[in-house]
Design a protein around this motif. Structure first.
Motif, PDB file in Angstrom:
ATOM      1  N   TRP A   1       0.897  -1.221  -0.019  1.00  0.00           N
ATOM      2  CA  TRP A   1      -0.004   0.092  -0.066  1.00  0.00           C
ATOM      3  C   TRP A   1       0.769   1.177  -0.146  1.00  0.00           C
ATOM      4  CZ3 TRP A   1      -5.372   0.476  -0.443  1.00  0.00           C
ATOM      5  CH2 TRP A   1      -6.090  -0.462  -0.367  1.00  0.00           C
ATOM      6  N   ILE A   2       1.778   1.361   0.798  1.00  0.00           N
ATOM      7  CA  ILE A   2       2.970   2.189   0.805  1.00  0.00           C
ATOM      8  C   ILE A   2       3.449   2.475  -0.430  1.00  0.00           C
ATOM      9  CG2 ILE A   2       4.927   3.430   1.722  1.00  0.00           C
ATOM     10  CD1 ILE A   2       4.021   1.797   4.563  1.00  0.00           C
ATOM     11  N   ILE A   3       4.131   1.510  -0.983  1.00  0.00           N
ATOM     12  CA  ILE A   3       4.622   1.433  -2.425  1.00  0.00           C
ATOM     13  C   ILE A   3       3.672   2.031  -3.686  1.00  0.00           C
ATOM     14  CG2 ILE A   3       5.571   0.162  -4.353  1.00  0.00           C
ATOM     15  CD1 ILE A   3       6.823  -1.661  -2.148  1.00  0.00           C
ATOM     16  N   ALA A   4       2.458   1.683  -3.826  1.00  0.00           N
ATOM     17  CA  ALA A   4       1.202   2.290  -4.458  1.00  0.00           C
ATOM     18  C   ALA A   4       1.044   3.628  -4.284  1.00  0.00           C
ATOM     19  CB  ALA A   4       0.034   1.247  -4.472  1.00  0.00           C
ATOM     20  N   GLY A   5       0.953   4.019  -3.052  1.00  0.00           N
ATOM     21  CA  GLY A   5       0.868   5.506  -2.529  1.00  0.00           C
ATOM     22  C   GLY A   5       1.983   6.379  -3.055  1.00  0.00           C
TER      23      GLY A   5
ATOM     24  N   PRO B   1       9.586  10.314 -13.910  1.00  0.00           N
ATOM     25  CA  PRO B   1       9.606   9.298 -15.135  1.00  0.00           C
ATOM     26  C   PRO B   1       9.162   7.775 -14.550  1.00  0.00           C
ATOM     27  CG  PRO B   1      11.432  10.644 -15.064  1.00  0.00           C
ATOM     28  CD  PRO B   1      10.955  10.870 -13.760  1.00  0.00           C
ATOM     29  N   TYR B   2       8.209   7.371 -15.468  1.00  0.00           N
ATOM     30  CA  TYR B   2       7.851   6.016 -14.939  1.00  0.00           C
ATOM     31  C   TYR B   2       8.860   4.997 -15.056  1.00  0.00           C
ATOM     32  CZ  TYR B   2       5.453   1.596 -15.363  1.00  0.00           C
ATOM     33  OH  TYR B   2       5.021   0.298 -15.192  1.00  0.00           O
ATOM     34  N   PRO B   3       9.828   4.911 -15.897  1.00  0.00           N
ATOM     35  CA  PRO B   3      10.812   3.797 -15.563  1.00  0.00           C
ATOM     36  C   PRO B   3      11.478   3.830 -14.245  1.00  0.00           C
ATOM     37  CG  PRO B   3      11.066   4.641 -17.768  1.00  0.00           C
ATOM     38  CD  PRO B   3       9.886   5.509 -17.058  1.00  0.00           C
ATOM     39  N   LEU B   4      11.620   5.182 -13.936  1.00  0.00           N
ATOM     40  CA  LEU B   4      12.282   5.438 -12.782  1.00  0.00           C
ATOM     41  C   LEU B   4      11.696   4.997 -11.287  1.00  0.00           C
ATOM     42  CD1 LEU B   4      14.828   6.524 -10.914  1.00  0.00           C
ATOM     43  CD2 LEU B   4      13.584   8.836 -10.894  1.00  0.00           C
ATOM     44  N   ILE B   5      10.387   5.249 -11.508  1.00  0.00           N
ATOM     45  CA  ILE B   5       9.513   4.765 -10.457  1.00  0.00           C
ATOM     46  C   ILE B   5       9.344   3.051 -10.249  1.00  0.00           C
ATOM     47  CG2 ILE B   5       6.932   4.318  -9.759  1.00  0.00           C
ATOM     48  CD1 ILE B   5       6.473   7.219 -10.631  1.00  0.00           C
ATOM     49  N   VAL B   6       9.467   2.603 -11.352  1.00  0.00           N
ATOM     50  CA  VAL B   6       9.529   1.052 -11.709  1.00  0.00           C
ATOM     51  C   VAL B   6      10.991   0.568 -10.966  1.00  0.00           C
ATOM     52  CG1 VAL B   6       9.947  -1.021 -13.236  1.00  0.00           C
ATOM     53  CG2 VAL B   6       7.873   0.649 -13.560  1.00  0.00           C
ATOM     54  N   LEU B   7      11.941   1.159 -11.297  1.00  0.00           N
ATOM     55  CA  LEU B   7      13.167   0.622 -10.868  1.00  0.00           C
ATOM     56  C   LEU B   7      13.459   0.904  -9.212  1.00  0.00           C
ATOM     57  CD1 LEU B   7      16.259  -0.009 -11.330  1.00  0.00           C
ATOM     58  CD2 LEU B   7      16.827   2.467 -11.612  1.00  0.00           C
ATOM     59  N   LEU B   8      12.679   2.097  -8.558  1.00  0.00           N
ATOM     60  CA  LEU B   8      13.025   2.270  -7.491  1.00  0.00           C
ATOM     61  C   LEU B   8      11.917   1.147  -6.480  1.00  0.00           C
ATOM     62  CD1 LEU B   8      12.776   6.133  -7.183  1.00  0.00           C
ATOM     63  CD2 LEU B   8      14.820   4.756  -6.810  1.00  0.00           C
ATOM     64  N   ALA B   9      10.680   0.908  -7.204  1.00  0.00           N
ATOM     65  CA  ALA B   9       9.767  -0.006  -6.428  1.00  0.00           C
ATOM     66  C   ALA B   9      10.400  -1.565  -6.695  1.00  0.00           C
ATOM     67  CB  ALA B   9       8.443   0.025  -7.436  1.00  0.00           C
TER      68      ALA B   9
ATOM     69  N   LEU C   1      13.577  -2.047  -6.619  1.00  0.00           N
ATOM     70  CA  LEU C   1      15.000  -2.200  -5.653  1.00  0.00           C
ATOM     71  C   LEU C   1      14.275  -2.224  -4.300  1.00  0.00           C
ATOM     72  CD1 LEU C   1      17.721  -1.870  -5.187  1.00  0.00           C
ATOM     73  CD2 LEU C   1      17.530   0.705  -5.345  1.00  0.00           C
ATOM     74  N   MET C   2      13.150  -1.575  -4.124  1.00  0.00           N
ATOM     75  CA  MET C   2      12.907  -1.764  -2.570  1.00  0.00           C
ATOM     76  C   MET C   2      12.571  -3.066  -2.307  1.00  0.00           C
ATOM     77  SD  MET C   2       9.766   0.476  -0.794  1.00  0.00           S
ATOM     78  CE  MET C   2      10.622   1.934  -1.077  1.00  0.00           C
ATOM     79  N   GLY C   3      11.513  -3.571  -3.201  1.00  0.00           N
ATOM     80  CA  GLY C   3      11.049  -5.154  -3.209  1.00  0.00           C
ATOM     81  C   GLY C   3      12.123  -6.039  -3.104  1.00  0.00           C
ATOM     82  N   TRP C   4      13.396  -5.853  -3.878  1.00  0.00           N
ATOM     83  CA  TRP C   4      14.260  -6.797  -3.607  1.00  0.00           C
ATOM     84  C   TRP C   4      15.142  -6.588  -2.441  1.00  0.00           C
ATOM     85  CZ3 TRP C   4      17.429  -9.794  -7.404  1.00  0.00           C
ATOM     86  CH2 TRP C   4      18.291 -10.100  -6.977  1.00  0.00           C
ATOM     87  N   LEU C   5      15.345  -5.556  -2.001  1.00  0.00           N
ATOM     88  CA  LEU C   5      16.053  -5.364  -0.560  1.00  0.00           C
ATOM     89  C   LEU C   5      15.378  -5.900   0.533  1.00  0.00           C
ATOM     90  CD1 LEU C   5      17.798  -1.644  -1.178  1.00  0.00           C
ATOM     91  CD2 LEU C   5      18.699  -3.862  -1.306  1.00  0.00           C
ATOM     92  N   MET C   6      13.875  -5.923   0.525  1.00  0.00           N
ATOM     93  CA  MET C   6      13.120  -6.247   1.376  1.00  0.00           C
ATOM     94  C   MET C   6      12.921  -7.582   1.578  1.00  0.00           C
ATOM     95  SD  MET C   6      10.498  -2.975   1.984  1.00  0.00           S
ATOM     96  CE  MET C   6       9.892  -3.702   3.588  1.00  0.00           C
ATOM     97  N   LYS C   7      12.934  -8.301   0.308  1.00  0.00           N
ATOM     98  CA  LYS C   7      12.595  -9.517   0.377  1.00  0.00           C
ATOM     99  C   LYS C   7      13.736 -10.717   0.772  1.00  0.00           C
ATOM    100  CE  LYS C   7       9.808 -12.948  -0.770  1.00  0.00           C
ATOM    101  NZ  LYS C   7       8.034 -13.051   0.070  1.00  0.00           N
TER     102      LYS C   7
ATOM    103  N   ALA D   1       3.475  -0.770  -7.196  1.00  0.00           N
ATOM    104  CA  ALA D   1       3.698   0.574  -7.821  1.00  0.00           C
ATOM    105  C   ALA D   1       2.619   0.547  -9.249  1.00  0.00           C
ATOM    106  CB  ALA D   1       4.986   0.726  -8.301  1.00  0.00           C
ATOM    107  N   VAL D   2       2.331  -0.627  -9.773  1.00  0.00           N
ATOM    108  CA  VAL D   2       1.651  -0.400 -10.927  1.00  0.00           C
ATOM    109  C   VAL D   2       0.049   0.101 -10.576  1.00  0.00           C
ATOM    110  CG1 VAL D   2       0.305  -1.828 -12.696  1.00  0.00           C
ATOM    111  CG2 VAL D   2       2.592  -2.042 -12.490  1.00  0.00           C
ATOM    112  N   VAL D   3      -0.488  -0.292  -9.447  1.00  0.00           N
ATOM    113  CA  VAL D   3      -1.526   0.185  -9.111  1.00  0.00           C
ATOM    114  C   VAL D   3      -1.609   1.606  -8.867  1.00  0.00           C
ATOM    115  CG1 VAL D   3      -3.375   0.319  -6.943  1.00  0.00           C
ATOM    116  CG2 VAL D   3      -1.925  -2.043  -7.697  1.00  0.00           C
ATOM    117  N   GLY D   4      -0.592   2.253  -8.356  1.00  0.00           N
ATOM    118  CA  GLY D   4      -0.303   3.719  -8.178  1.00  0.00           C
ATOM    119  C   GLY D   4      -0.380   4.220  -9.619  1.00  0.00           C
ATOM    120  N   VAL D   5       0.168   3.728 -10.653  1.00  0.00           N
ATOM    121  CA  VAL D   5       0.253   4.320 -11.808  1.00  0.00           C
ATOM    122  C   VAL D   5      -1.261   4.050 -12.568  1.00  0.00           C
ATOM    123  CG1 VAL D   5       1.235   4.053 -14.363  1.00  0.00           C
ATOM    124  CG2 VAL D   5       2.702   3.503 -12.195  1.00  0.00           C
TER     125      VAL D   5
END
Length: 430
Positions: free
Chosen positions: A152-156, A168-176, A178-184, A351-355
């Motif tokens: 929910w936080i990522i989507a927001g 830019p959309y590609p940067l949002i995808v990259l950051l999301a 990366l966050m998922g990668w680091l937290m899993k 992140a796609v939900v937010g987009v």
């Protein structure tokens, strides 16, 4: 093979059965990626259960990483999943062809006769009704994709970033991702995926084959001395197909200035009309490139050259989509079963939900208000509708569509037909 896959295999449709569904999706795919993804989810996950929820979301996350129209690529993947290359081609082409035929017809009418009131009135109603499909998309996908608080936080954050700060959309995808990668956790248990049918050689062969299908016709145009507009259109739209991540709205950001200013193919008004037609016809919004190609060719050499340029635009826009999917599809399930990669894909899906929310609000503002201005307050972007220009008829049609969809449970076809006819009656008699 896991039990989920075995269950799906037991429901495997025939090629004829799936083709009928792809045709249905193709003729009903109004409203841009949000509505199209919702329609596909209903058909292939909820109604027919050809893909599991996880397979659908994993494929969606993968397609959102690719340049080009994510909804069309998702359809191609689903078709490939069911019936291989042939199934993918049928699903992808049927997603595009109905809209392409309509766009070609409307572009011809537009070029020869100008605006046609009846057509404009019918599509006015369709735009209002499509908002309901967009709302359904948000409800369905968010229920499945936002399974944890962090999602929910990522989507927001994704919505705030793209809507208010124009990140830019590609940067949002990259950051999301990366966050998922680091937290899993990399130690999370994973299922074994059979990769015996995949090889680097097969992947390389697929890439070479589809590069040839994509680019050799364009080289042939140059070698054969085709009109310059065909060669220019082939080069320009091929470049767009590679660099425009984030779907048709990203395409517009790259395309509008060059089409109007650099090449002088369209006027600003024609560019707006091109988007309007693409938004109110079935198929991916990226079909706007076909309309642009047609007008550019028509101005240069009449109807025949307009049709040829539109076909070139279609070819170089969609041939790369098959390349990305057929080369990458065999690896999607493997990627989704790697803990860190899976975590990245889940974060990207959130992140796609937010987009999608961003696209939905953007679309709603432009349907319900005649004038919407984009204002900058420092680094913040605001879309400000002029309240005096509210489209009361569009609002009433949208409200009626909501009642038909959520209270009376009408199907998409009935809603679109009824609302478009009502809109035409009101627009043409008042």
């Amino acid at each position: 093979m896991n039990s989920s896959n075995e269950n799906l295999m037991s429901k495997m449709p025939s090629l004829a059965q799936s083709t009928r569904v792809w045709w249905k999706i193709g003729i009903l795919s109004f409203g841009g990626p949000a509505a199209q993804i919702a329609l596909m989810h209903k058909e292939i996950v909820e109604d027919h259960k050809w893909l599991s929820e996880q397979q659908f979301l994993s494929a969606l996350s993968f397609c959102m990483l690719l340049p080009g129209p994510e909804a069309m690529q998702l359809a191609t993947y689903a078709g490939w999943r069911l019936h291989g290359i042939v199934g993918g081609l049928i699903a992808g082409l049927l997603f595009v062809i109905p809209g392409a035929v309509v766009i070609m017809a409307l572009a011809t009418i537009y070029s020869i006769y100008g605006d046609v009131p009846l057509v404009e009135a019918l599509f006015y109603g369709i735009k209002a009704a499509v908002l309901v499909i967009v709302v359904e998309a948000l409800l369905r996908i968010s229920r499945k994709a936002l399974s944890q608080k962090i999602h929910w936080i990522i989507a927001g954050l994704a919505f705030i970033g793209i809507f208010f700060f124009s990140i830019p959309y590609p940067l949002i995808v990259l950051l999301a991702g990366l966050m998922g990668w680091l937290m899993k956790s990399a130690t999370t248990a994973q299922q074994t995926v059979d990769m015996s049918h995949i090889s680097a050689g097969k992947t390389f062969g697929t890439i070479v084959s589809w590069l040839a299908i994509w680019l050799l016709p364009m080289l042939a145009l140059s070698w054969l001395g085709a009109p310059e507009i065909l060669v220019e259109a082939g080069k320009f739209f091929s470049t767009l197909a590679v660099v425009t991540f984030g779907g048709a709205y990203a395409v517009l950001a790259y395309m509008a200035q060059d089409v109007v200013v650099q090449f002088g193919w369209l006027t600003p008004r024609e560019m707006v009309d091109a988007l309007g037609l693409a938004e109110t016809t079935p198929g991916p919004l990226i079909l706007v490139t076909q309309f642009v190609g047609f007008l550019a060719g028509f101005k240069e050499g009449g109807l025949t050259l307009g049709l040829a340029t539109a076909f070139v635009a279609l070819w170089v826009t969609f041939a790369p989509c098959f390349l990305w999917i057929f080369a990458g599809a065999p690896y999607i399930e493997w990627i989704s079963n790697q803990p860190r990669l899976y975590g990245a894909l889940k974060a990207i899906t959130a992140a796609v939900v937010g987009v999608i929310l961003n696209l939905s609000i953007w679309f709603a503002l432009h349907v319900l208000f005649t004038n919407v201005t984009r204002k900058k307050l420092g680094h913040i972007t605001l879309w400000q509708p002029e309240l005096a220009t509210i489209e009361w008829l569009a609002l009433a049609l949208f409200g009626s569509s909501c009642v038909l969809a959520f209270r009376l449970r009408w199907g998409v076809i009935r809603i679109l037909l009824v609302i478009s006819v009502i809109a035409a009656v009101f627009r043409l008699t008042t």
